[in-house]
Write a protein that holds these residues in place. Structure first.
Motif, short mmCIF file in Angstrom:
data_model
loop_
_atom_site.label_atom_id
_atom_site.label_comp_id
_atom_site.label_asym_id
_atom_site.label_seq_id
_atom_site.Cartn_x
_atom_site.Cartn_y
_atom_site.Cartn_z
N LEU A 235 0.84 -1.20 0.00
CA LEU A 235 0.00 0.00 0.00
C LEU A 235 0.87 1.25 0.00
O LEU A 235 0.48 2.29 -0.54
N GLY A 236 2.05 1.14 0.59
CA GLY A 236 3.00 2.25 0.53
C GLY A 236 3.35 2.60 -0.92
O GLY A 236 3.51 3.78 -1.26
N HIS A 237 3.46 1.58 -1.79
CA HIS A 237 3.73 1.86 -3.20
C HIS A 237 2.58 2.64 -3.84
O HIS A 237 2.80 3.58 -4.61
N ILE A 238 1.34 2.25 -3.50
CA ILE A 238 0.18 2.98 -4.03
C ILE A 238 0.16 4.41 -3.48
O ILE A 238 -0.05 5.38 -4.23
N ALA A 239 0.42 4.56 -2.17
CA ALA A 239 0.41 5.90 -1.55
C ALA A 239 1.44 6.80 -2.22
O ALA A 239 1.14 7.95 -2.58
N THR A 240 2.64 6.27 -2.40
CA THR A 240 3.72 7.07 -3.00
C THR A 240 3.40 7.42 -4.45
O THR A 240 3.52 8.57 -4.87
N ALA A 241 3.00 6.39 -5.22
CA ALA A 241 2.75 6.63 -6.66
C ALA A 241 1.56 7.57 -6.86
O ALA A 241 1.53 8.34 -7.82
N PRO B 9 2.90 11.38 1.66
CA PRO B 9 2.28 10.12 1.26
C PRO B 9 2.75 8.99 2.17
O PRO B 9 3.92 8.99 2.59
N GLY B 10 1.86 8.09 2.50
CA GLY B 10 2.25 6.97 3.35
C GLY B 10 1.03 6.20 3.80
O GLY B 10 -0.09 6.47 3.36
N VAL B 11 1.27 5.24 4.68
CA VAL B 11 0.20 4.37 5.16
C VAL B 11 0.02 4.56 6.66
O VAL B 11 1.00 4.58 7.42
N LEU B 12 -1.22 4.75 7.08
CA LEU B 12 -1.56 4.84 8.50
C LEU B 12 -2.48 3.67 8.85
O LEU B 12 -3.14 3.12 7.98
N VAL B 13 -2.50 3.32 10.15
CA VAL B 13 -3.49 2.35 10.62
C VAL B 13 -4.27 3.06 11.72
O VAL B 13 -3.71 3.36 12.78
N GLY B 14 -5.54 3.38 11.42
CA GLY B 14 -6.35 4.13 12.38
C GLY B 14 -5.71 5.47 12.72
O GLY B 14 -5.71 5.89 13.88
N GLY B 15 -5.12 6.13 11.74
CA GLY B 15 -4.52 7.43 11.93
C GLY B 15 -3.10 7.39 12.49
O GLY B 15 -2.42 8.41 12.54
N GLN B 16 -2.63 6.20 12.88
CA GLN B 16 -1.31 6.05 13.48
C GLN B 16 -0.30 5.64 12.41
O GLN B 16 -0.64 4.87 11.50
#
Lengths: 345, 345
Positions: A239-245, A318-325
């Motif tokens: 998902l980090g790849h999707i967030a970055t791209a 850009p990045g991945v969070l889990v429940g805002g964290q």
């Protein structure tokens, strides 16, 4: 061409690539290959020729190295074939395509048993067959003189059937993040095997032969998915790849993820308790199940096989969070070893 | 995504895959890749997407193993890239196609210098560029723990531009056998390198970077070639594949072959005298120049770049003759080591 009679019986330990010879092995391997529906010219010539009615072809390559991506004492030859095919077929599905053919480059020591290579070919064929795909070409060579390990490079080709390819870069704030397929099963199975066990069988089998949700890829493309990829390095990493791209923040809903991946309780919890591991760690960071993750416009209904697990948001970074964290903090909290594979140690 | 600054300068011996990391290496390698004219989606997603206006795609794979197919002390990184591309691009040409894209699977030790991989990528790109092709995808993984050798698996895709693919199985009695490109130069260069020399440069360069006659493949297809293949295992071995697949005898005209390959006298004779080798041995059994051989209907004029070297005849046993004599006898007489490579020793 008259071929000499085999010197040793099939399946005999002495029935190796060295004894059977390149062309003999290729004959036996191709007997396992099946037929690709799209093939105009199959194996045996300088190159294969495949029909591409869509006027485009999807193409992807994955390399599996013995000792890194599989072990012969943990996986049968058929398992290795299934796994090598699945890694590539899932990449085609993640573009919204349906795989049509594989090409296989294989380097192996001359002491490799011919029956092992036949098993790999049978596994590749069995994984492809439900899609109408098959191995249409390849190359078999001797491994490097310093190596007793097999290297398997598989290229998959596929067809988009008129659909636009779904890239990693199309996610937009407000989109729904959704999952198709299983997460954490392969990593859990690997943890079991690493400790010398071979049960529960469900997770060990998942490690040996991933079961990617191939149909969910084209299904997502039809339904207007804005971005998609397969989970081969771990959910957070991919998902980090999707967030970055896409230049967005992917915010996962922890409760939804637990519902999707850990309810009702099953072998992940069972192994987790036995090993003192939070099974969410496998869900967040385990690769190789080849689940698909995609983002959908907020008002589009999710197609069959897809479950919502989060939302796409705007964000400065850009990045991945889990429940805002931050993902890294969550990973630390659940005790996972890191987000995704490190490929060069 | 912010990437950390490199820890060591580029080109420094410590600038290895291990230090730079997978994604850093991929960034640097892709900077060399160029752009495939046919690419709708290039590298960086789950898969590439290529346009195939012909509604078919040609596909072929070749694997190169360090120490078997190249040596880093004999070939530069760029040479290895050129050679790996050429082997595949020639296979596409031998079907009558024009290559459009490559996918590259590469397994290397983590001690591999990043600049070496960039060199391979530059060589691949340079060999592809004149055709409008480029690397559109691939995979980079760590070599097996027991190996310090690189394994390079290249898949080429190509377009037939409306032409029927030219198979190995279409040769008919009465057809003319013709050659495009050089024979024996790579084998002669290898003989020079094996003895510790590096000149004459013409043959050493031919071994390092073959120059297949790519345009001659589609040209032959346009002109109605009935069968075609590239010479990767040696002229006699590869014509043997056409003879077997077509159920015919290929009878080479020794004088025509000498005229085509050994006149006027050049480096092959020069090295032959120095080493006490009949240069015809290299012409008949040397592989890796990736010349093309094809058969044409008797009254068709040969297209540009093609020279007649023999005839197709009926015969009880499919095979290759030289002036009516069995190929094996001729090979013995000229003192060559055998017809074609033996891949598993």
């Amino acid at each position: 061409m008259t071929r000499p009679r085999p010197l040793v019986p099939r399946g005999d330990p002495a029935d190796t690539v060295k004894v059977v010879g390149e062309f003999g092995v290729i004959d036996r391997v191709l007997a396992q290959a099946g037929t690709a529906r799209a093939a105009q010219v199959g194996p045996g010539d300088d190159a294969a020729v495949l029909r591409t009615p869509d006027r485009r072809v999807v193409a992807t390559t994955d390399v599996l190295v013995e000792g890194r991506h599989f072990r012969r004492d943990w996986s049968s030859a058929e398992d290795v074939g299934h796994k090598a095919a699945a890694a590539n077929l899932a990449d085609v599905a993640a573009m919204g395509g349906v795989a049509t053919a594989l090409l296989v480059g294989l380097a192996c020591p001359s002491s490799t048993q011919t029956s092992w290579l036949e098993g790999v070919a049978a596994g590749l064929a069995a994984e492809c067959a439900p899609l109408g795909a098959a191995v249409v070409g390849g190359d078999l060579v001797a491994a490097a003189a310093d190596s007793a390990s097999v290297v398997l490079s598989v290229t998959a080709l596929g067809d988009l059937g008129g659909r636009a390819p779904v890239l990693r870069s199309g996610a937009r704030p407000g989109d729904v993040v959704a999952l198709a397929g299983r997460l954490g099963w392969s990593a859990c199975g690997l943890a079991v095997l690493r400790r010398g066990f071979s049960s529960p069988n469900a997770v060990v089998a998942a490690h040996r032969r991933p079961t990617p949700p191939y149909a969910a890829g084209p299904g997502a493309a039809e339904a207007g998915a804005t971005a998609m990829c397969d989970v081969s390095d771990g959910l957070l990493a991919d998902l980090g790849h999707i967030a970055t791209a896409s230049g967005v923040v992917v915010d996962l809903d922890r409760a939804a993820l637990v519902r999707a991946c850990l309810e009702p309780a099953g072998p992940l919890q069972q192994v987790g308790s036995a090993l003192g591991t939070d099974p969410l760690a496998w869900v967040l960071t385990g690769g190789e199940d080849h689940a698909l993750v995609a983002t959908f416009p907020p008002r589009a209904g999710l197609p069959v096989g897809w479950t919502p697990i989060g939302q796409v948001r705007k964000g400065r970074r850009p990045g991945v969070l889990v429940g805002g964290q931050a993902a890294a903090d969550v990973v630390r909290a659940v005790g996972a070893e890191g987000a995704g594979h490190v490929h060069f140690g």
